[in-house]
Design an enzyme around this catalytic site. Sequence first.
Site, PDB file in Angstrom:
ATOM      1  N   LYS B 100       0.850  -1.183   0.000  1.00 56.27           N
ATOM      2  CA  LYS B 100       0.000   0.000   0.000  1.00 56.27           C
ATOM      3  C   LYS B 100       0.892   1.242   0.000  1.00 56.27           C
ATOM      4  CE  LYS B 100      -2.804   2.894   2.798  1.00 56.27           C
ATOM      5  NZ  LYS B 100      -3.380   3.163   4.111  1.00 56.27           N
ATOM      6  N   GLY B 161      -7.876   9.023  10.010  1.00 55.58           N
ATOM      7  CA  GLY B 161      -8.111   9.116  11.449  1.00 55.58           C
ATOM      8  C   GLY B 161      -9.161  10.123  11.868  1.00 55.58           C
ATOM      9  N   ALA B 187      -9.515   5.384   4.638  1.00 49.69           N
ATOM     10  CA  ALA B 187      -9.490   6.547   5.529  1.00 49.69           C
ATOM     11  C   ALA B 187     -10.829   7.276   5.581  1.00 49.69           C
ATOM     12  CB  ALA B 187      -8.409   7.548   5.139  1.00 49.69           C
ATOM     13  N   GLY B 188     -11.171   7.693   6.785  1.00 45.83           N
ATOM     14  CA  GLY B 188     -12.351   8.527   6.985  1.00 45.83           C
ATOM     15  C   GLY B 188     -13.547   7.836   7.583  1.00 45.83           C
ATOM     16  N   ASN B 209      -8.912   1.570  10.126  1.00 47.22           N
ATOM     17  CA  ASN B 209      -8.026   1.380  11.276  1.00 47.22           C
ATOM     18  C   ASN B 209      -8.566   2.096  12.519  1.00 47.22           C
ATOM     19  OD1 ASN B 209      -4.394   1.298  11.668  1.00 47.22           O
ATOM     20  ND2 ASN B 209      -5.926   1.217  13.229  1.00 47.22           N
ATOM     21  N   THR B 210      -8.520   3.439  12.478  1.00 45.21           N
ATOM     22  CA  THR B 210      -8.851   4.210  13.680  1.00 45.21           C
ATOM     23  C   THR B 210     -10.258   3.937  14.207  1.00 45.21           C
ATOM     24  OG1 THR B 210      -7.389   5.898  12.805  1.00 45.21           O
ATOM     25  CG2 THR B 210      -8.746   6.534  14.673  1.00 45.21           C
TER      26      THR B 210
END
Lengths: 72, 257
Positions: B100, B161, B187-188, B209-210
């Site tokens: 990635k 994040g 993301a987001g 992830n976050t």
Amino acid sequence: MNNLNVAKIQLNGNAYEIKHGTNLDDLVNRLKLHKNKVAIEVNGEIVEKNKYPSLVLNKNDKVEIVHFIGGG
Amino acid sequence: MIEDTFTIANKNFKSRLIVGTGKYKTFEDTANAVKASGADIVTVAIRRVNILDKGQPLLMDYLDPKSITYLPNTAGCYTSDEALRTLRLAREIGGWRLVKLEVLGDKKTLYPNMIETIKSTEVLVKEGFEVMAYCTDDPILTKKLEDVGACSIMPLGAPIGSGLGIQNKTNISLIKEQSSVPVIVDAGVGTASDATIAMELGCDGVLINTAIAEAKNPVMMAEAMKYAVLAGRKAFRAGRMKKRQYASASSPKKDLI
């Protein structure tokens, strides 16, 4: 150990002392690492794992050892 | 029913949810959340070994790279050179070719630098890497990424994040419509419904992830995300109803008493 037998290298950004004649296999073992879980760069060049035994470190060599950590 | 396969760089995966392994308190927490998410692919970062703390447990001791696909990332890289160096090292650790790429352009927004990203993709593809590229949601630039050989387009839903959800559904749809490689929203995502929206737009997968790691109960959120992705995918495949301006009664008018 007498100073003549010792060489200083830069390991992951810090000064590190090794015995003269230390190869990358020796270094990996001394650091209690597994060679199949790390990658090593010496002076900016990636070293293939099969070359670890034959790559003897010299004074002032810049060594970077990396591994995988958690990331997104 | 036609089988719904998810293929990246000629490899089939079961789960359309990719999870990150950052921000967890312990490796045990990481492993539990990954397991609950059902993900087949996890992203990992490449960093210096701590030489002062010998014999410490490693991520690899908790997540076996033989049973789960490691996707090395270039998080924290701001130039093409840094990203290339990182991924060449990742490949040397254990032969990883699927990577990635993320080349950042700004520390505050972690917004991708698309010029460096396109440049890096071109070089990596020539070196035999399969590049999944984190990118902006600009259809022109994602097309360019595909042209230089990216095996997957990974537009952001919102800044990394931030948990703000999919900010530009129109662009994500446009990108999906024009791309011939998998489109994965990276993301987001903040909560399960965001992941579902990404999948309902037709995206091939979601990377989270976050939203999992920072949930009060990461394992439960990981499981919620698993179902959110499945639900969104199914809804997309089922084909949603047309929207109407006014009501349309669900019960028949005939034989009303």
